[in-house]
Design a protein around this motif. Sequence first.
Motif, PDB file in Angstrom:
ATOM      1  N   LEU A   1      14.647   7.137  23.230  1.00  0.00           N
ATOM      2  CA  LEU A   1      15.148   6.604  21.965  1.00  0.00           C
ATOM      3  C   LEU A   1      14.247   7.109  20.850  1.00  0.00           C
ATOM      4  N   PHE A   2      14.869   7.657  19.805  1.00  0.00           N
ATOM      5  CA  PHE A   2      14.108   8.173  18.661  1.00  0.00           C
ATOM      6  C   PHE A   2      14.468   7.331  17.445  1.00  0.00           C
ATOM      7  N   ILE A   3      13.467   6.786  16.774  1.00  0.00           N
ATOM      8  CA  ILE A   3      13.673   5.895  15.626  1.00  0.00           C
ATOM      9  C   ILE A   3      12.953   6.463  14.414  1.00  0.00           C
ATOM     10  N   GLN A   4      13.655   6.564  13.310  1.00  0.00           N
ATOM     11  CA  GLN A   4      13.066   6.948  12.031  1.00  0.00           C
ATOM     12  C   GLN A   4      12.946   5.709  11.164  1.00  0.00           C
ATOM     13  N   VAL A   5      11.763   5.529  10.566  1.00  0.00           N
ATOM     14  CA  VAL A   5      11.536   4.406   9.654  1.00  0.00           C
ATOM     15  C   VAL A   5      11.277   4.982   8.268  1.00  0.00           C
ATOM     16  N   GLU A   6      12.044   4.521   7.283  1.00  0.00           N
ATOM     17  CA  GLU A   6      11.926   5.040   5.925  1.00  0.00           C
ATOM     18  C   GLU A   6      11.885   3.886   4.936  1.00  0.00           C
TER      19      GLU A   6
ATOM     20  N   VAL B   1       7.286   7.650  11.462  1.00  0.00           N
ATOM     21  CA  VAL B   1       6.999   6.899  10.222  1.00  0.00           C
ATOM     22  C   VAL B   1       6.742   7.841   9.052  1.00  0.00           C
ATOM     23  N   ASN B   2       7.176   9.092   9.187  1.00  0.00           N
ATOM     24  CA  ASN B   2       6.931  10.066   8.120  1.00  0.00           C
ATOM     25  C   ASN B   2       7.590   9.655   6.803  1.00  0.00           C
ATOM     26  N   GLY B   3       8.705   8.907   6.886  1.00  0.00           N
ATOM     27  CA  GLY B   3       9.409   8.509   5.674  1.00  0.00           C
ATOM     28  C   GLY B   3       8.976   7.173   5.097  1.00  0.00           C
ATOM     29  N   VAL B   4       7.960   6.548   5.670  1.00  0.00           N
ATOM     30  CA  VAL B   4       7.482   5.260   5.145  1.00  0.00           C
ATOM     31  C   VAL B   4       6.768   5.495   3.807  1.00  0.00           C
ATOM     32  N   GLU B   5       7.290   4.867   2.762  1.00  0.00           N
ATOM     33  CA  GLU B   5       6.746   5.068   1.418  1.00  0.00           C
ATOM     34  C   GLU B   5       5.734   4.005   1.020  1.00  0.00           C
TER      35      GLU B   5
ATOM     36  N   ARG C   1      12.165  -2.411  -6.655  1.00  0.00           N
ATOM     37  CA  ARG C   1      13.185  -2.101  -5.657  1.00  0.00           C
ATOM     38  C   ARG C   1      12.499  -1.557  -4.405  1.00  0.00           C
ATOM     39  N   ALA C   2      12.665  -2.246  -3.319  1.00  0.00           N
ATOM     40  CA  ALA C   2      12.062  -1.824  -2.053  1.00  0.00           C
ATOM     41  C   ALA C   2      13.102  -1.986  -0.954  1.00  0.00           C
ATOM     42  N   TRP C   3      13.344  -0.911  -0.231  1.00  0.00           N
ATOM     43  CA  TRP C   3      14.343  -0.923   0.839  1.00  0.00           C
ATOM     44  C   TRP C   3      13.723  -0.382   2.116  1.00  0.00           C
ATOM     45  N   LEU C   4      14.109  -0.982   3.220  1.00  0.00           N
ATOM     46  CA  LEU C   4      13.685  -0.504   4.536  1.00  0.00           C
ATOM     47  C   LEU C   4      14.902   0.072   5.242  1.00  0.00           C
ATOM     48  N   ARG C   5      14.773   1.317   5.669  1.00  0.00           N
ATOM     49  CA  ARG C   5      15.864   1.993   6.364  1.00  0.00           C
ATOM     50  C   ARG C   5      15.371   2.410   7.749  1.00  0.00           C
ATOM     51  N   THR C   6      16.120   2.045   8.757  1.00  0.00           N
ATOM     52  CA  THR C   6      15.819   2.502  10.116  1.00  0.00           C
ATOM     53  C   THR C   6      17.019   3.275  10.643  1.00  0.00           C
TER      54      THR C   6
ATOM     55  N   VAL D   1       0.872  -1.169   0.000  1.00  0.00           N
ATOM     56  CA  VAL D   1       0.000   0.000   0.000  1.00  0.00           C
ATOM     57  C   VAL D   1       0.909   1.219   0.000  1.00  0.00           C
ATOM     58  N   VAL D   2       0.847   2.023  -1.056  1.00  0.00           N
ATOM     59  CA  VAL D   2       1.719   3.185  -1.192  1.00  0.00           C
ATOM     60  C   VAL D   2       1.145   4.336  -0.378  1.00  0.00           C
ATOM     61  N   THR D   3       1.968   4.948   0.451  1.00  0.00           N
ATOM     62  CA  THR D   3       1.560   6.060   1.302  1.00  0.00           C
ATOM     63  C   THR D   3       1.766   7.388   0.565  1.00  0.00           C
ATOM     64  N   PRO D   4       1.252   8.503   1.119  1.00  0.00           N
ATOM     65  CA  PRO D   4       1.513   9.815   0.488  1.00  0.00           C
ATOM     66  C   PRO D   4       2.992  10.098   0.286  1.00  0.00           C
ATOM     67  N   ALA D   5       3.858   9.673   1.228  1.00  0.00           N
ATOM     68  CA  ALA D   5       5.296   9.877   1.040  1.00  0.00           C
ATOM     69  C   ALA D   5       5.800   9.095  -0.160  1.00  0.00           C
ATOM     70  N   GLY D   6       5.271   7.888  -0.367  1.00  0.00           N
ATOM     71  CA  GLY D   6       5.687   7.087  -1.505  1.00  0.00           C
ATOM     72  C   GLY D   6       5.183   7.634  -2.820  1.00  0.00           C
ATOM     73  N   GLN D   7       4.003   8.238  -2.815  1.00  0.00           N
ATOM     74  CA  GLN D   7       3.463   8.823  -4.043  1.00  0.00           C
ATOM     75  C   GLN D   7       4.322   9.986  -4.523  1.00  0.00           C
ATOM     76  N   GLN D   8       4.987  10.679  -3.607  1.00  0.00           N
ATOM     77  CA  GLN D   8       5.849  11.795  -3.985  1.00  0.00           C
ATOM     78  C   GLN D   8       7.238  11.336  -4.398  1.00  0.00           C
ATOM     79  N   ALA D   9       7.698  10.204  -3.841  1.00  0.00           N
ATOM     80  CA  ALA D   9       9.090   9.808  -4.036  1.00  0.00           C
ATOM     81  C   ALA D   9       9.292   8.678  -5.024  1.00  0.00           C
ATOM     82  N   LEU D  10       8.275   7.841  -5.235  1.00  0.00           N
ATOM     83  CA  LEU D  10       8.465   6.637  -6.034  1.00  0.00           C
ATOM     84  C   LEU D  10       7.778   6.754  -7.393  1.00  0.00           C
ATOM     85  N   PRO D  11       8.488   6.475  -8.493  1.00  0.00           N
ATOM     86  CA  PRO D  11       7.841   6.396  -9.791  1.00  0.00           C
ATOM     87  C   PRO D  11       6.837   5.243  -9.805  1.00  0.00           C
ATOM     88  N   GLU D  12       5.846   5.344 -10.629  1.00  0.00           N
ATOM     89  CA  GLU D  12       4.785   4.336 -10.666  1.00  0.00           C
ATOM     90  C   GLU D  12       5.368   2.965 -11.003  1.00  0.00           C
TER      91      GLU D  12
END
Length: 390
Positions: A295-300, A330-334, A279-284, A262-273
Motif C-alpha cells: 500500500l502506497f500513501i501520499q500525505v499532502e 510525506v514529501n507533500g506535507v506543507e 486555510r489548512a487542508w489535509l489530503r491523503t 511548523v512550516v516545512t520546506p514544501a510549505g515554504q515553496q507553496a504557501l504565502p506567508e
Amino acid sequence: MRFDVLDPSGHVPIHLLNPDGTPRDTQSVVREIEALPRDASLRLIGLRELTPSAACDLFRALEGQPRPFSGTLGLEAVAHKAVIEDAARAGCVAIEIEREGSLIDGLASGVHECRPALDRVVSALRRVRGLGIATVARLPLGLAQDDEGVFERALRFCRRALIAVPVVTRAELANDGAERQPLMDPESVANGIDWARRRLARHGAIWRRALFPGGVRNLALAAGYRLRAEAAQARRGRYTVRMQLLRALNRTRRARARSPYVVTPAGQQALPEGSIARRAWLRTKAVSDERMRSLFIQVEGALDLRGARALLKRVKQAVQAGYQRITIDVNGVEAVSREVVTGFLVKNKERLAEVAACTRVVNLRGVLEALRQQLGDTEDLRLIEYAARA
C-alpha cells in the motif's frame, strides 16, 4: 420516445467515414439519412473520428430532421460547447463516451487522479444532460493501473457527471508482454464489477438518473431496468475491507490545529506567508497493490492531530487487512502541528511500534529538519526516524 441505446440491432447504421478512413461528404450523408423512414433510429458510426469543426458542420446540416440518433464522441469533443449545442438541435438523443484520457488515470487510483482534469470532464457531461441529451458511459474497469478503489470511484464519477446510462464492463488486458503486472487479482476484479453493477442497478439509482430535469427519462429508465435484469443474473459482489480502506484514505478534509504549525520546506515553496493559519487542508491519496500486498500513501497539506490519529488508524487497518508493505510519502506535507510531535507521539508509542515493522516513511528529511529547528532534537523525533528506517 422509443430509443434503446443498449440495443444496436434496432438502429440504422450511418457510416461517416469512407473505406480509407477519410470523412464522407456531408451532403451525401444527409441524403442517405433523408431517404430513410421518418421514424427510423440512427446510429452514427465513426463520429468520434471527426474533428470538432467537422462534427459541427454535420450536425448543422442535420438540423430539423426528425430522426433521433446517437453516436460516440471523444471527451475532447464533448468539452466543445458548440458541438453539443449543434448536436442537440440536430436531434441527438444520446452521446456515448468511453474511458479515455483523464478518465483512465482519474479512476485508476487516488495517486494517479488529476482532480482539475476530471472536474472538467464532469462539467462537460453535466452540460450535455442539461441540453436534454442522454449520456452513456462505457467504463471498462480492471486495467493494470486500477486498484480496488476503482469501482467506487467509477460510481462516484457517474453520479457527479449525471450519467444517464452507466455501463460497467471488465477491461481486457493486453497479452503482448509489455503490459505491467495488474494491481488486482482476477477474483477482485470480478467481485468489484459485480458489486458496481448491483449498486448501479438499484431502483433509487435508476430513478435518480432518470429524473434529472434535462429529460430523456424514458430512455434512462428503459436502459436502467435492462441493466438491472442483467445484474440480477450475476452473483452479488461484496464491499471488501480493501475497498473501504481505500475510500477512507483517498480524501481531503479541513485541518484544524490547537497549536501553531511548523512550516516545512514544501510549505515554504507553496504557501504565502500567513496563509496556513487561514486555510489548512489535509489530503491523503493511496494506491493498493494486492498482488504484492503493498500500500502506497501520499500525505499532502497540513497534518494536524486529528489527521495523524486517522492516518495511524488507517495504517493499522491496512496491517489487519493483510498488507505487508506500507509506504507513506510525506514529501507533500506543507505544515505539521506542534501537538502532533508533543502529544500524539507520546500517547501512541506502542501503536506506532506495532506498525513500524511493515511501514516505511519516505521523503522525511526535510520535515524532520524543520521540526528540529523549532522544537529541538527530542526523543519523539528520533522515534519518527526509527519508523522511517524500518
